[in-house]
Design an enzyme around this catalytic site. Structure first.
Site, PDB file in Angstrom:
ATOM      1  N   LYS A   1     -12.839  -3.894 -10.307  1.00  0.00           N
ATOM      2  CA  LYS A   1     -13.306  -4.176 -11.821  1.00  0.00           C
ATOM      3  C   LYS A   1     -14.754  -4.708 -11.406  1.00  0.00           C
ATOM      4  CE  LYS A   1      -8.793  -4.232 -13.638  1.00  0.00           C
ATOM      5  NZ  LYS A   1      -7.731  -4.131 -12.460  1.00  0.00           N
TER       6      LYS A   1
ATOM      7  N   TYR B   1      -1.341   7.430   9.985  1.00  0.00           N
ATOM      8  CA  TYR B   1      -0.207   6.554   9.654  1.00  0.00           C
ATOM      9  C   TYR B   1      -0.377   5.353  10.430  1.00  0.00           C
ATOM     10  CZ  TYR B   1       2.707   8.596   6.005  1.00  0.00           C
ATOM     11  OH  TYR B   1       3.257   9.017   4.973  1.00  0.00           O
TER      12      TYR B   1
ATOM     13  N   ARG C   1     -10.503   1.668  -5.842  1.00  0.00           N
ATOM     14  CA  ARG C   1      -9.083   1.562  -6.732  1.00  0.00           C
ATOM     15  C   ARG C   1      -8.184   0.935  -5.785  1.00  0.00           C
ATOM     16  NH1 ARG C   1      -8.752   2.055 -11.526  1.00  0.00           N
ATOM     17  NH2 ARG C   1     -10.833   2.692 -11.800  1.00  0.00           N
TER      18      ARG C   1
ATOM     19  N   THR D   1      -7.271  -6.953  -7.867  1.00  0.00           N
ATOM     20  CA  THR D   1      -7.642  -5.818  -7.667  1.00  0.00           C
ATOM     21  C   THR D   1      -9.137  -5.601  -7.264  1.00  0.00           C
ATOM     22  OG1 THR D   1      -8.480  -5.378  -9.902  1.00  0.00           O
ATOM     23  CG2 THR D   1      -6.025  -4.579  -9.319  1.00  0.00           C
TER      24      THR D   1
ATOM     25  N   ASP E   1      -4.027 -13.998 -10.915  1.00  0.00           N
ATOM     26  CA  ASP E   1      -4.337 -12.622 -10.795  1.00  0.00           C
ATOM     27  C   ASP E   1      -5.809 -12.491 -11.478  1.00  0.00           C
ATOM     28  OD1 ASP E   1      -4.950  -9.866 -11.723  1.00  0.00           O
ATOM     29  OD2 ASP E   1      -3.127  -9.742 -12.673  1.00  0.00           O
TER      30      ASP E   1
ATOM     31  N   GLU F   1       2.016   1.934   9.795  1.00  0.00           N
ATOM     32  CA  GLU F   1       2.917   1.130   9.311  1.00  0.00           C
ATOM     33  C   GLU F   1       2.968  -0.114  10.339  1.00  0.00           C
ATOM     34  OE1 GLU F   1       6.683   2.705   8.366  1.00  0.00           O
ATOM     35  OE2 GLU F   1       5.698   4.238   6.960  1.00  0.00           O
TER      36      GLU F   1
END
Ligand code: DSN
Length: 408
Positions: free
Chosen positions: A229, A54, A235, A226, A200, A56
């Site tokens: 692609k 973790y 991903r 992203t 984008d 954060e």
């Protein structure tokens, strides 16, 4: 493919399904334009103990102890992303593109503000303000589209619409627009009407790195992509922005949208960015675009109609209307023979999204397997022959050629 030592023993049922998917990916022609084949190094980074941690917060400012190595890993990903795209600031924590887009909107705008973006059926994305998406429910989207005759964007029309609706943000970047996106013109229009310029570039980020497509990074306030692609990473997603928006963006990603970041995926992104800095990678991106052009020309020479009459990118859309079939029927027939594509709306489609008129094809994964112009010609003819004449005999012939090509 990465050997698995424990999964086959601990969970043979799941492992067997993964084996089948590996086989499907190996034995098929993967032509879904948003898919690609991540390298083994990317997959290895994604499958590490980093998933246990973790963290954060951000490097140097975590809400958990023991983050000294995680900090270095995330910083590596940040530094590489900035260098790769020439960005002033990078946030590498967004889990996926949809959340990243929402984070950008919320960082810059108030709910209800007007955003000018591309119509989904003309090549936009659900998170570019479709009414079924949270984006469309929370912000006031006005959509531009392509012209009916050229099926391309007319930037004078976009400028006129921007002057009329006075958006707070103009969004460019698309999922099924086969043509070059004039990013600097979008940014110019945004400046003229006092809107933020956001891009984008999810589909074309790899092409941008390869110098095949104009980069929106120098001219835009915020750029989301992203990493899956053309970029060929895990991903996930990242946000790049000018330094003046860094604090707003970071605050909106965490704690605004997400909790603990997926550090194993951030590590995989760092590997992808390192791979993307090589000359080999740039050549790969250039080959994706060359392959797409050859594939498009072959399909058209075989009599198929492509939206906008071709492609400048990695993707193209076949209009199945003249063939007397729907895009879904066409995509299903191709899939039956091991050619995977997705059915897609075409501009001004008279059919429904679940059974539209188009098939979207892309070349990133084929190119990742080393296929070049000769293979594109074979595949183009194969697809055209099958869509024009989907008989059992033609299907068998197609399956045979696909098997032959993928076994090489
Ligand atoms: N669903 C992706 C695509 O296929 O283009 C975009 O998120």
């Amino acid at each position: 493919m990465i050997p698995r030592h424990h999964l086959p023993i601990v969970d043979p049922e799941l492992d067997a399904l993964i084996v089948q998917e590996e086989k499907r990916q190996h034995d098929g022609l993967l032509m879904i334009a948003s898919e690609n084949l991540a390298s083994d190094a990317v997959l290895e980074a994604a499958g590490t103990v980093l998933t246990n941690k973790y963290a954060e917060g951000y490097p140097g400012k975590r809400y958990y102890t023991g983050a000294q190595y995680i900090d270095q890993i995330e910083q590596l990903a940040i530094d590489r992303a900035k260098k790769l795209f020439g960005a002033e600031h990078a946030n590498v924590q967004p889990n996926a593109g949809s959340g990243a887009n929402l984070a950008c909107y919320f960082a810059l705008l108030e709910p209800g503000d007007t955003i000018l973006a591309m119509n989904l059926s003309h090549g936009g994305h659900l998170t570019h303000g479709h009414p079924v998406s949270l984006s469309g429910k929370l912000f006031h989207f006005v959509h531009y589209g392509v012209e009916q005759d050229t099926e391309m964007i007319n930037m004078d029309n976009v400028a006129a619409l921007a002057r009329e609706v006075k958006p707070k943000l103009i969004l460019s970047g698309f999922t099924s627009y086969p043509r070059a996106v004039p990013f600097s013109r979008f940014a110019e229009i945004a400046r003229e009407v006092g809107a933020y310029a956001m891009a984008d570039m999810s589909h074309i980020a790899g092409l941008v790195v390869g110098g095949v497509h104009e980069s929106p990074v120098p001219t835009h306030d915020v750029v989301m992509t992203t990493t899956t692609k053309t970029l060929r990473g895990p991903r996930s997603a990242i946000i790049l922005c000018k330094e003046q928006f860094a604090k707003q963006i970071d605050k909106m990603v965490f704690p605004g949208m997400q909790g603990g970041p997926l550090e194993h995926i951030i590590a995989a992104k760092a590997v992808c960015f390192k791979e993307a800095m090589t000359d080999e990678y740039k050549k790969y991106q250039q080959q994706i675009a060359i392959n797409a052009k050859v594939l498009a020309e072959t399909l058209m020479a075989e009599g198929l109609r492509l939206v906008s009459g071709g492609t400048d990118t990695h993707l193209m859309i076949i209009d199945c209307t003249p063939l007397g079939i729907s895009g879904k029927q066409g995509a299903d027939t191709l899939a039956e023979c091991g050619i995977y594509a997705n059915f897609n709306m075409i501009p001004f489609d008279t059919r429904k999204p679940a059974d539209p008129s188009g098939i979207r094809l892309g070349t990133p994964a084929l190119t990742a397997r080393g296929m070049k112009e000769p293979e594109m010609k074979v595949i183009g003819k194969l697809i055209a022959d099958l869509l024009k004449n989907p008989t059992d005999e033609q299907k068998e012939k197609t399956k045979g050629t696909v098997r032959e090509m993928t076994s090489k």
